[in-house]
Design a protein around this motif. Structure first.
Motif, PDB file in Angstrom:
ATOM      1  N   TRP A  70       0.859  -1.175   0.000  1.00  0.00           N
ATOM      2  CA  TRP A  70       0.000   0.000   0.000  1.00  0.00           C
ATOM      3  C   TRP A  70       0.898   1.229   0.000  1.00  0.00           C
ATOM      4  CZ3 TRP A  70      -5.159   1.242   0.168  1.00  0.00           C
ATOM      5  CH2 TRP A  70      -5.528   2.447   0.734  1.00  0.00           C
ATOM      6  N   VAL A  71       0.643   2.161  -0.898  1.00  0.00           N
ATOM      7  CA  VAL A  71       1.383   3.416  -0.902  1.00  0.00           C
ATOM      8  C   VAL A  71       0.529   4.438  -0.169  1.00  0.00           C
ATOM      9  CG1 VAL A  71       2.463   5.213  -2.288  1.00  0.00           C
ATOM     10  CG2 VAL A  71       2.534   2.841  -3.063  1.00  0.00           C
ATOM     11  N   ARG A  72       1.043   4.918   0.949  1.00  0.00           N
ATOM     12  CA  ARG A  72       0.295   5.874   1.764  1.00  0.00           C
ATOM     13  C   ARG A  72       0.262   7.243   1.104  1.00  0.00           C
ATOM     14  NH1 ARG A  72       0.323   5.576   7.890  1.00  0.00           N
ATOM     15  NH2 ARG A  72      -1.215   3.953   7.950  1.00  0.00           N
ATOM     16  N   ALA A  73      -0.588   8.100   1.618  1.00  0.00           N
ATOM     17  CA  ALA A  73      -0.756   9.447   1.059  1.00  0.00           C
ATOM     18  C   ALA A  73       0.558  10.230   1.078  1.00  0.00           C
ATOM     19  CB  ALA A  73      -1.831  10.210   1.830  1.00  0.00           C
ATOM     20  N   ASP A  74       1.416   9.962   2.068  1.00  0.00           N
ATOM     21  CA  ASP A  74       2.705  10.671   2.134  1.00  0.00           C
ATOM     22  C   ASP A  74       3.769  10.056   1.227  1.00  0.00           C
ATOM     23  OD1 ASP A  74       3.514   8.369   3.476  1.00  0.00           O
ATOM     24  OD2 ASP A  74       3.839   9.360   5.399  1.00  0.00           O
ATOM     25  N   GLY A  75       3.403   8.984   0.491  1.00  0.00           N
ATOM     26  CA  GLY A  75       4.302   8.394  -0.494  1.00  0.00           C
ATOM     27  C   GLY A  75       5.096   7.191  -0.032  1.00  0.00           C
ATOM     28  N   HIS A  76       5.114   6.894   1.264  1.00  0.00           N
ATOM     29  CA  HIS A  76       5.914   5.734   1.677  1.00  0.00           C
ATOM     30  C   HIS A  76       5.109   4.444   1.529  1.00  0.00           C
ATOM     31  CE1 HIS A  76       4.126   5.662   5.760  1.00  0.00           C
ATOM     32  NE2 HIS A  76       4.609   4.448   5.829  1.00  0.00           N
ATOM     33  N   ARG A  77       5.851   3.365   1.249  1.00  0.00           N
ATOM     34  CA  ARG A  77       5.228   2.056   1.050  1.00  0.00           C
ATOM     35  C   ARG A  77       5.028   1.354   2.379  1.00  0.00           C
ATOM     36  NH1 ARG A  77       4.863   0.143  -3.946  1.00  0.00           N
ATOM     37  NH2 ARG A  77       5.995   1.199  -5.564  1.00  0.00           N
ATOM     38  N   GLU A  78       3.904   0.683   2.471  1.00  0.00           N
ATOM     39  CA  GLU A  78       3.590  -0.072   3.666  1.00  0.00           C
ATOM     40  C   GLU A  78       3.012  -1.418   3.224  1.00  0.00           C
ATOM     41  OE1 GLU A  78       1.845   1.738   7.360  1.00  0.00           O
ATOM     42  OE2 GLU A  78       0.070   0.787   6.479  1.00  0.00           O
ATOM     43  N   TRP A  79       3.463  -2.475   3.868  1.00  0.00           N
ATOM     44  CA  TRP A  79       2.948  -3.811   3.594  1.00  0.00           C
ATOM     45  C   TRP A  79       1.914  -4.164   4.644  1.00  0.00           C
ATOM     46  CZ3 TRP A  79       3.987  -6.950  -0.497  1.00  0.00           C
ATOM     47  CH2 TRP A  79       5.028  -6.548  -1.334  1.00  0.00           C
ATOM     48  N   ASN A  80       0.814  -4.761   4.192  1.00  0.00           N
ATOM     49  CA  ASN A  80      -0.267  -5.165   5.085  1.00  0.00           C
ATOM     50  C   ASN A  80      -0.722  -6.581   4.784  1.00  0.00           C
ATOM     51  OD1 ASN A  80      -1.081  -2.690   6.645  1.00  0.00           O
ATOM     52  ND2 ASN A  80      -1.189  -1.885   4.578  1.00  0.00           N
ATOM     53  N   GLN A  81      -1.253  -7.187   5.815  1.00  0.00           N
ATOM     54  CA  GLN A  81      -2.028  -8.413   5.684  1.00  0.00           C
ATOM     55  C   GLN A  81      -3.440  -7.994   6.066  1.00  0.00           C
ATOM     56  OE1 GLN A  81      -0.387 -11.945   7.596  1.00  0.00           O
ATOM     57  NE2 GLN A  81      -2.334 -12.210   8.643  1.00  0.00           N
ATOM     58  N   TRP A  82      -4.451  -8.393   5.304  1.00  0.00           N
ATOM     59  CA  TRP A  82      -5.779  -7.878   5.607  1.00  0.00           C
ATOM     60  C   TRP A  82      -6.882  -8.858   5.251  1.00  0.00           C
ATOM     61  CZ3 TRP A  82      -8.816  -7.588   1.283  1.00  0.00           C
ATOM     62  CH2 TRP A  82      -8.193  -7.408   0.064  1.00  0.00           C
ATOM     63  N   ALA A  83      -8.038  -8.607   5.851  1.00  0.00           N
ATOM     64  CA  ALA A  83      -9.262  -9.347   5.531  1.00  0.00           C
ATOM     65  C   ALA A  83     -10.412  -8.344   5.587  1.00  0.00           C
ATOM     66  CB  ALA A  83      -9.490 -10.467   6.529  1.00  0.00           C
ATOM     67  N   ILE A  84     -11.350  -8.530   4.684  1.00  0.00           N
ATOM     68  CA  ILE A  84     -12.564  -7.715   4.666  1.00  0.00           C
ATOM     69  C   ILE A  84     -13.729  -8.684   4.570  1.00  0.00           C
ATOM     70  CG2 ILE A  84     -13.913  -5.967   3.435  1.00  0.00           C
ATOM     71  CD1 ILE A  84     -11.273  -4.793   2.407  1.00  0.00           C
ATOM     72  N   HIS A  85     -14.592  -8.639   5.592  1.00  0.00           N
ATOM     73  CA  HIS A  85     -15.723  -9.563   5.654  1.00  0.00           C
ATOM     74  C   HIS A  85     -17.008  -8.791   5.919  1.00  0.00           C
ATOM     75  CE1 HIS A  85     -12.928 -13.066   7.065  1.00  0.00           C
ATOM     76  NE2 HIS A  85     -12.507 -12.484   5.975  1.00  0.00           N
TER      77      HIS A  85
END
Length: 183
Positions: free
Chosen positions: A95-110
């Motif tokens: 995920w590229v945040r609004a400030d430009g840095h990259r962030e890795w996530n693990q996620w679920a949407i239910h």
């Protein structure tokens, strides 16, 4: 006689309080949204991970909190599909945040369902795994450097078990001893 109604109300309040405590203290970041993508509840971790500690998000649309999502059709599509009943789970996502840095996530949407069995909204569960991804990359780099140091060394090198058996030998040692690596 209102005793029974009062007991039911107390039980409902106790149940809601327990749910709130569970969500607020979950080790993963948790947010619950209604069908309009307005925040209903968030965990402390959600607020911390997404830097929202100073902001009251309850009742606010997710796309107003994170306006950049409006320009990400894949995310809005996932949200809409989840609101129609689909479940999504991703082990690693960048995920590229609004400030430009990259962030890795693990996620679920239910989706979550109301008392009538209809989808009432969605629950998002996320965990920032950027530190793990950075450590994995550093480990790969270190392994590559160690492998290159072993394989390219001009002198004979070997990794040897305590009982004297070879674990790994380099080409220079093979040339020196006159054996193949397998031998």
């Amino acid at each position: 006689d209102i005793t029974h109604k009062k007991q039911q109300q107390q039980e409902l309040e106790r149940s809601e309080s327990q749910l709130r405590i569970l969500i607020e203290n979950a080790p993963a970041a948790v947010a619950m949204f209604d069908s309009e993508m307005r925040y209903i509840m968030t965990s402390r971790r959600w607020l911390e991970d997404y830097r929202l500690e100073e902001r009251n998000t309850i009742g606010v649309r997710h796309y107003d909190v994170f306006p950049e999502i409006r320009n990400m059709p894949s995310w809005t599509d996932i949200h809409q599909r989840a609101l129609r009943g689909e479940r999504f789970d991703m082990r690693e996502d960048c995920w590229v945040r609004a400030d430009g840095h990259r962030e890795w996530n693990q996620w679920a949407i239910h989706p979550w369902h109301d008392a009538k069995g209809q989808v009432g909204g969605i629950v998002m569960l996320t965990e920032v795994i950027t530190a793990r991804k950075v450590a994995e990359a550093q480990l790969r780099t270190s392994e590559a450097m160690n492998r290159a140091a072993m394989d390219k060394a001009p002198i004979g090198k070997a990794l040897v078990q305590p009982d004297g058996r070879f674990i790994k030998v380099n080409p220079a040692l093979c040339r020196l001893l006159g054996y193949s690596e397998r031998e």
